[in-house]
Design an enzyme around this catalytic site. Structure first.
Site, PDB file in Angstrom:
ATOM      1  N   ASP A   1       0.829  -1.203   0.000  1.00  0.00           N
ATOM      2  CA  ASP A   1       0.000   0.000   0.000  1.00  0.00           C
ATOM      3  C   ASP A   1       0.861   1.249   0.000  1.00  0.00           C
ATOM      4  O   ASP A   1       2.023   1.233   0.394  1.00  0.00           O
ATOM      5  CB  ASP A   1      -0.940   0.015   1.214  1.00  0.00           C
ATOM      6  CG  ASP A   1      -0.177   0.059   2.530  1.00  0.00           C
ATOM      7  OD1 ASP A   1       0.163   1.168   2.980  1.00  0.00           O
ATOM      8  OD2 ASP A   1       0.088  -1.015   3.104  1.00  0.00           O
TER       9      ASP A   1
ATOM     10  N   ASP B   1       0.367   5.753   0.548  1.00  0.00           N
ATOM     11  CA  ASP B   1      -0.485   6.888   0.894  1.00  0.00           C
ATOM     12  C   ASP B   1      -0.177   8.062  -0.017  1.00  0.00           C
ATOM     13  O   ASP B   1       0.995   8.413  -0.207  1.00  0.00           O
ATOM     14  CB  ASP B   1      -0.252   7.319   2.347  1.00  0.00           C
ATOM     15  CG  ASP B   1      -0.567   6.211   3.338  1.00  0.00           C
ATOM     16  OD1 ASP B   1      -1.352   5.311   2.982  1.00  0.00           O
ATOM     17  OD2 ASP B   1      -0.018   6.229   4.450  1.00  0.00           O
TER      18      ASP B   1
ATOM     19  N   ASP C   1      -4.293   4.929  -0.536  1.00  0.00           N
ATOM     20  CA  ASP C   1      -4.997   5.717   0.467  1.00  0.00           C
ATOM     21  C   ASP C   1      -4.922   7.188   0.051  1.00  0.00           C
ATOM     22  O   ASP C   1      -3.826   7.759  -0.037  1.00  0.00           O
ATOM     23  CB  ASP C   1      -4.348   5.523   1.837  1.00  0.00           C
ATOM     24  CG  ASP C   1      -5.379   5.217   2.910  1.00  0.00           C
ATOM     25  OD1 ASP C   1      -6.493   4.816   2.555  1.00  0.00           O
ATOM     26  OD2 ASP C   1      -5.053   5.365   4.097  1.00  0.00           O
TER      27      ASP C   1
END
Length: 384
Positions: free
Chosen positions: A69, A71, A121
């Site tokens: 992941d 951000d 995100d």
């Protein structure tokens, strides 16, 4: 220093692989390009940049089928005095419906996007000061490189003259002019918290800068200490929901001593430091307060319950004893076996050929260097 080669193999085994890093780059590059091209958003977006463990080089390879992941911070000109957190996030709903329909979820402080190959995100932030806008649109902020991507002769700096190096060149150097530049001191950004119905401060650039300096002060071992202990937490503390992620990384940063000579030393002394520093919190049944980098009013452990903290502390204490035994063990075999108790099968098993006479990283009679046989760089993710 023979154990260092085992740690090198271990770290290669838990870093993001080349394909995982490529997926992250594809995901965040596509997202940022779409954001800047969106006709309904381009009037309010000032800048987009990466934050989080990926940017700080403290990310580890996901376990149990989870995806890597990243951000993405979106700096906007929205006025937090007149725009509610709910309204700020609502402005981006048409965008995610258009490009990520059925793949996004509204979260308390962000919009999560789940793709087949990566998780993204989106973190929306409100208007910065006019003074900070130049910094937030600079190469220093817009760079997609991780701290570990830079050569030993180059480093990331938050300054006007800094630019990304050409990593295809054998040797790249940071100019003396850029080295001598005073770095920007930007203010924290404000992010919308839908659940609390308020705007909260965050300072991702200061977190990156702090990590850079800490890594330098620990002989470049800090980010690897973080990765090692994140792996331990994920592997060994499976029944504990919190703390995880940045709160743990922050505590490691507070307790990891400067001047360490190896990752092994850093891991052992960090665990020991946690046990010593938070003993009174444990005894008094309270969660420790850890002030965020650049936002001292923000406690990064605020959401960790006393019960979860005490459970985490008990585990740290248990494994701190094992790490100390590993660090002080006289035989290489005992050291390796102890570290495997902590880090599991990703830490290489003891090799009987690694004895004092022909051990790894030893100097041959001709003066050459005989490294221990390791996984290929591509397969192990060393250059991921």
């Amino acid at each position: 220093m023979k154990i260092d080669s085992y740690f090198n193999d271990f770290l290669s085994n838990i870093r993001l692989t080349a394909s995982q890093k490529a997926d992250l780059i594809t995901g965040h590059t596509t997202l940022r390009r779409r954001l800047l091209a969106d006709e309904d958003l381009n009037d309010i977006i000032i800048s987009t940049f990466l934050q989080g463990s990926y940017r700080r080089s403290t990310a580890i390879r996901p376990l149990n089928g989870k995806r890597a992941d990243v951000d993405v911070i979106i700096v906007t000109n929205l006025d937090r005095e007149s725009v509610t957190p709910e309204d700020a996030i609502e402005k981006f709903i048409p965008f995610v419906k258009k490009h990520y329909d059925g793949k996004y979820e509204l979260q308390g402080r962000s919009i999560g996007i789940e793709l087949s190959y990566v998780d993204l995100d989106i973190v929306i932030t409100s208007a910065p000061s006019e003074v900070d806008k130049a910094a937030l649109q600079s190469s220093s902020v817009l760079s997609s490189l991780m701290l570990e991507d830079f050569a030993p002769t180059y480093e990331w700096r938050l300054s006007k003259g800094w630019s990304e190096p050409d990593l295809q060149k054998a040797n790249v150097y940071l100019s003396e002019a850029v080295k001598s530049e005073v770095e920007w001191k930007t203010s924290p950004l404000w992010i919308p918290d839908r659940e609390a119905e308020q705007w909260d401060q965050t300072h991702p650039l200061e977190q990156i800068r702090w990590t850079r300096d800490k890594n330098k002060n620990t002989n470049k071992h800090f980010v690897n200490v973080v990765k090692a202990l994140k792996w331990w937490r994920t592997l060994q503390l499976t029944n504990l929901k919190y703390p995880k992620g940045y709160p743990i990384e922050h505590m490691i940063g507070d307790r990891c001593p400067d001047g360490i000579s190896s990752v092994a030393e850093g891991v052992s002394k960090t665990l020991e430091g946690i046990v010593d520093a938070y003993y009174m919190d444990y005894i008094l049944d309270r969660t420790p307060i850890l002030c965020d980098r650049g936002v001292p009013e923000h406690d990064v452990w605020k959401r960790v319950s006393v019960e979860d903290f005490k459970s985490f502390y008990d585990s740290v204490k248990e494994y701190s004893n094992i790490a100390k035994e590993a660090l002080e063990a006289e035989s290489l075999k005992e050291q390796v076996n102890k570290w495997r108790q902590i880090f599991g099968d990703k830490f290489p098993p003891y090799d009987d050929d690694d004895d004092d006479a022909s051990g790894k990283n030893s100097i041959t009679p001709s003066g050459g260097f005989t490294p221990r046989k390791e996984n290929s760089d591509v397969e192990s993710g060393r250059f991921a």
